[in-house]
Design a protein around this motif. Structure first.
Motif, mmCIF file in Angstrom:
data_model
loop_
_atom_site.group_PDB
_atom_site.id
_atom_site.type_symbol
_atom_site.label_atom_id
_atom_site.label_comp_id
_atom_site.label_asym_id
_atom_site.label_seq_id
_atom_site.Cartn_x
_atom_site.Cartn_y
_atom_site.Cartn_z
ATOM 1 N N THR A 108 -75.498 -43.693 59.651
ATOM 2 C CA THR A 108 -74.223 -43.010 59.871
ATOM 3 C C THR A 108 -73.243 -43.926 60.587
ATOM 4 O O THR A 108 -72.042 -43.946 60.255
ATOM 5 N N SER A 109 -73.727 -44.703 61.541
ATOM 6 C CA SER A 109 -72.857 -45.586 62.315
ATOM 7 C C SER A 109 -72.149 -46.592 61.417
ATOM 8 O O SER A 109 -70.921 -46.744 61.475
ATOM 9 N N VAL A 110 -72.915 -47.305 60.584
ATOM 10 C CA VAL A 110 -72.291 -48.342 59.759
ATOM 11 C C VAL A 110 -71.523 -47.747 58.584
ATOM 12 O O VAL A 110 -70.470 -48.264 58.178
ATOM 13 N N ALA A 111 -72.001 -46.624 58.029
ATOM 14 C CA ALA A 111 -71.278 -45.981 56.928
ATOM 15 C C ALA A 111 -69.929 -45.446 57.393
ATOM 16 O O ALA A 111 -68.939 -45.498 56.660
ATOM 17 N N SER A 112 -69.886 -44.954 58.629
ATOM 18 C CA SER A 112 -68.623 -44.409 59.160
ATOM 19 C C SER A 112 -67.557 -45.487 59.304
ATOM 20 O O SER A 112 -66.368 -45.188 59.370
ATOM 21 N N GLN A 113 -67.984 -46.756 59.355
ATOM 22 C CA GLN A 113 -67.045 -47.864 59.510
ATOM 23 C C GLN A 113 -66.804 -48.599 58.191
ATOM 24 O O GLN A 113 -66.257 -49.695 58.176
ATOM 25 N N GLY A 114 -67.217 -47.983 57.080
ATOM 26 C CA GLY A 114 -66.857 -48.518 55.774
ATOM 27 C C GLY A 114 -67.953 -49.222 55.013
ATOM 28 O O GLY A 114 -67.728 -49.644 53.867
ATOM 29 N N ALA A 115 -69.133 -49.397 55.583
ATOM 30 C CA ALA A 115 -70.224 -50.033 54.851
ATOM 31 C C ALA A 115 -70.714 -49.101 53.736
ATOM 32 O O ALA A 115 -70.688 -47.875 53.866
ATOM 33 N N ASP A 116 -71.151 -49.700 52.636
ATOM 34 C CA ASP A 116 -71.708 -48.965 51.505
ATOM 35 C C ASP A 116 -73.213 -48.813 51.762
ATOM 36 O O ASP A 116 -73.978 -49.759 51.597
ATOM 37 N N VAL A 117 -73.628 -47.613 52.189
ATOM 38 C CA VAL A 117 -74.988 -47.396 52.680
ATOM 39 C C VAL A 117 -75.801 -46.550 51.711
ATOM 40 O O VAL A 117 -75.317 -45.538 51.193
ATOM 41 N N SER A 118 -77.032 -46.968 51.472
ATOM 42 C CA SER A 118 -78.021 -46.170 50.747
ATOM 43 C C SER A 118 -79.229 -45.994 51.644
ATOM 44 O O SER A 118 -79.456 -46.781 52.567
ATOM 45 N N ILE A 119 -80.024 -44.961 51.375
ATOM 46 C CA ILE A 119 -81.189 -44.668 52.199
ATOM 47 C C ILE A 119 -82.414 -44.490 51.319
ATOM 48 O O ILE A 119 -82.349 -43.834 50.259
ATOM 49 N N TYR A 120 -83.524 -45.089 51.764
ATOM 50 C CA TYR A 120 -84.814 -44.822 51.139
ATOM 51 C C TYR A 120 -85.508 -43.751 51.970
ATOM 52 O O TYR A 120 -85.783 -43.947 53.161
ATOM 53 N N ALA A 121 -85.746 -42.603 51.369
ATOM 54 C CA ALA A 121 -86.413 -41.485 52.041
ATOM 55 C C ALA A 121 -87.145 -40.675 50.989
ATOM 56 O O ALA A 121 -86.910 -40.823 49.784
ATOM 57 N N ARG A 122 -88.006 -39.780 51.465
ATOM 58 C CA ARG A 122 -88.796 -39.000 50.510
ATOM 59 C C ARG A 122 -88.854 -37.535 50.905
ATOM 60 O O ARG A 122 -88.505 -37.168 52.031
ATOM 61 N N ILE A 165 -71.554 -51.618 64.151
ATOM 62 C CA ILE A 165 -72.220 -50.666 65.048
ATOM 63 C C ILE A 165 -71.373 -50.445 66.300
ATOM 64 O O ILE A 165 -71.193 -49.311 66.770
ATOM 65 N N THR A 166 -70.798 -51.522 66.833
ATOM 66 C CA THR A 166 -69.945 -51.414 68.018
ATOM 67 C C THR A 166 -68.715 -50.576 67.728
ATOM 68 O O THR A 166 -68.310 -49.721 68.542
ATOM 69 N N GLU A 167 -68.107 -50.802 66.583
ATOM 70 C CA GLU A 167 -66.913 -50.028 66.215
ATOM 71 C C GLU A 167 -67.217 -48.544 66.076
ATOM 72 O O GLU A 167 -66.333 -47.701 66.260
ATOM 73 N N SER A 168 -68.470 -48.209 65.799
ATOM 74 C CA SER A 168 -68.850 -46.789 65.692
ATOM 75 C C SER A 168 -69.034 -46.138 67.054
ATOM 76 O O SER A 168 -69.222 -44.936 67.147
ATOM 77 N N GLY A 169 -69.011 -46.961 68.118
ATOM 78 C CA GLY A 169 -69.118 -46.415 69.473
ATOM 79 C C GLY A 169 -70.358 -46.798 70.242
ATOM 80 O O GLY A 169 -70.464 -46.521 71.436
ATOM 81 N N ILE A 170 -71.338 -47.435 69.574
ATOM 82 C CA ILE A 170 -72.559 -47.880 70.236
ATOM 83 C C ILE A 170 -72.504 -49.400 70.319
ATOM 84 O O ILE A 170 -72.532 -50.082 69.300
ATOM 85 N N ASN A 171 -72.444 -49.934 71.514
ATOM 86 C CA ASN A 171 -72.325 -51.386 71.660
ATOM 87 C C ASN A 171 -73.512 -52.107 71.029
ATOM 88 O O ASN A 171 -74.662 -51.698 71.191
ATOM 89 N N CYS A 172 -73.215 -53.194 70.331
ATOM 90 C CA CYS A 172 -74.239 -53.991 69.671
ATOM 91 C C CYS A 172 -73.821 -55.449 69.742
ATOM 92 O O CYS A 172 -72.651 -55.777 69.515
ATOM 93 N N GLU A 173 -74.773 -56.333 70.046
ATOM 94 C CA GLU A 173 -74.479 -57.756 70.208
ATOM 95 C C GLU A 173 -75.559 -58.585 69.531
ATOM 96 O O GLU A 173 -76.674 -58.117 69.311
ATOM 97 N N ILE A 174 -75.225 -59.840 69.231
ATOM 98 C CA ILE A 174 -76.242 -60.778 68.775
ATOM 99 C C ILE A 174 -76.717 -61.603 69.968
ATOM 100 O O ILE A 174 -75.995 -61.755 70.952
ATOM 101 N N THR A 175 -77.943 -62.132 69.880
ATOM 102 C CA THR A 175 -78.494 -62.913 70.985
ATOM 103 C C THR A 175 -79.466 -63.955 70.455
ATOM 104 O O THR A 175 -80.125 -63.753 69.434
#
Length: 314
Positions: free
Chosen positions: A17-31, A171-181
């Motif tokens: 939801t976080s990345v899709a809300s910011q414009g990413a084209d998201v698919s999910i594998y679920a059953r 992820i950060t733009e969705s409101g949850i801070n995310c960084e690389i390290t």
């Protein structure tokens, strides 16, 4: 940017939801019922921070149905017990990946990249440190319940994480801070120290994190687990954020446990649901590295064996 999220628990739905809300084209594998709920309702992120709802998310229940040569990133957000199966299926259906596709593993434990590195290169496989709390009140809903520090993205194989910056930004733009390290191992071991000390013992005794600190017998066990883990880290190529077990214990008992006093662990939840736990990538990993380096890890072994004994009764 196209992203496939494998695993539709709280973390998977929350990240999707976080990345899709910011414009990413998201698919999910679920059953099963989870796939049905997402197809009917879309996905939602509630709780702390901005709430999002995304409709019309493609859901795949078979690897054979996933579009070929489609995804820039694959997020692994399943239980760690599924890693060998997922890694094999991704290899068997390698045509769904591009040559440049990167796999990011958003899971508890340590060494979760190893099953994927059997099939994919070090430049393709990355890990995330997630201490944000996600729960799943409904099959298509993720609730953010706890936030203390940013999600961190990096490589346990010392590869440059710079290409993951675009994911961190989403992820950060969705409101949850995310960084690389470049030091994700230090932060994953910090999480291991916390989880290995609290999760299985709280599950075995059916108590909260805080209650474990009020019993002199469990205090002795926890201190021994921490001491053993530091010995393992010191004998391995990895590092963590503290110079000694005493330094970590000061923080652990003064802040980390009090801040989560009433929390029941994911291991506790798994046992209540009578499903396999993630103990193999927690204390099990400590045991593996300890034995490889001739370190005494008997307390971790005892805790591990007790959880395995409980699992046999399911």
């Amino acid at each position: 940017m196209k992203i496939l999220v494998i695993g539709a628990g709280g973390v998977g739905i929350g990240l999707a939801t976080s990345v899709a809300s910011q414009g990413a084209d998201v698919s999910i594998y679920a059953r099963g019922e989870t796939a049905k709920a997402i197809k009917e309702n879309g996905i939602k992120r509630t709780g702390l921070f901005t709430h999002y709802e995304v409709k019309d998310i493609p859901v795949y229940e078979k690897y054979e149905d996933i579009p070929k040569n489609s995804f820039d990133y694959i997020f692994i957000a399943s239980k760690t017990t599924a890693n060998e199966d997922i890694a094999k299926n991704l290899n068997d259906h390698r045509d769904i990946l591009k040559d440049s596709t990167k796999i990011i593993i958003f899971q508890n434990g340590f060494g979760n990249d190893e099953p994927y590195l059997e099939y994919f290169t070090k430049k393709q496989v990355f890990c995330a440190r997630v201490i944000t709390g996600f729960t799943r009140p409904k099959r298509h809903v993720s609730e953010v319940t706890v936030y203390t520090e940013p999600i961190l993205l990096g490589s346990l194989q010392k590869e440059d994480p710079k290409d993951l910056q675009e994911i961190a930004d989403l992820i950060t733009e969705s409101g949850i801070n995310c960084e690389i390290t470049d030091e994700v191992d230090k932060y994953l071991w910090a999480k291991m120290l916390y989880n290995c000390t609290l999760n299985p013992l709280g599950a075995i005794l059916d108590v909260t994190y805080g209650q474990l600190t009020e019993n002199p017998y469990t205090l002795e066990i926890m201190n021994s687990i921490i001491d053993e883990i530091f010995e393992v880290i010191n004998a391995s190529p990895y590092e963590t954020l503290w110079q000694s077990p005493e330094e970590y214990k000061d923080l652990f008992y003064s802040k980390l446990v009090p801040d989560t006093y009433n929390h029941y662990s994911s291991t506790h939840q798994d046992i209540k649901r009578k499903i396999p736990t993630e103990i193999d990538t927690l204390n099990g990993k400590v045991i593996q590295l300890g034995e490889a380096n001739n370190i005494n890890v008997n307390t971790n072994k005892l805790i591990y064996n007790l959880i395995k004994a409980i699992e046999i009764t399911f």
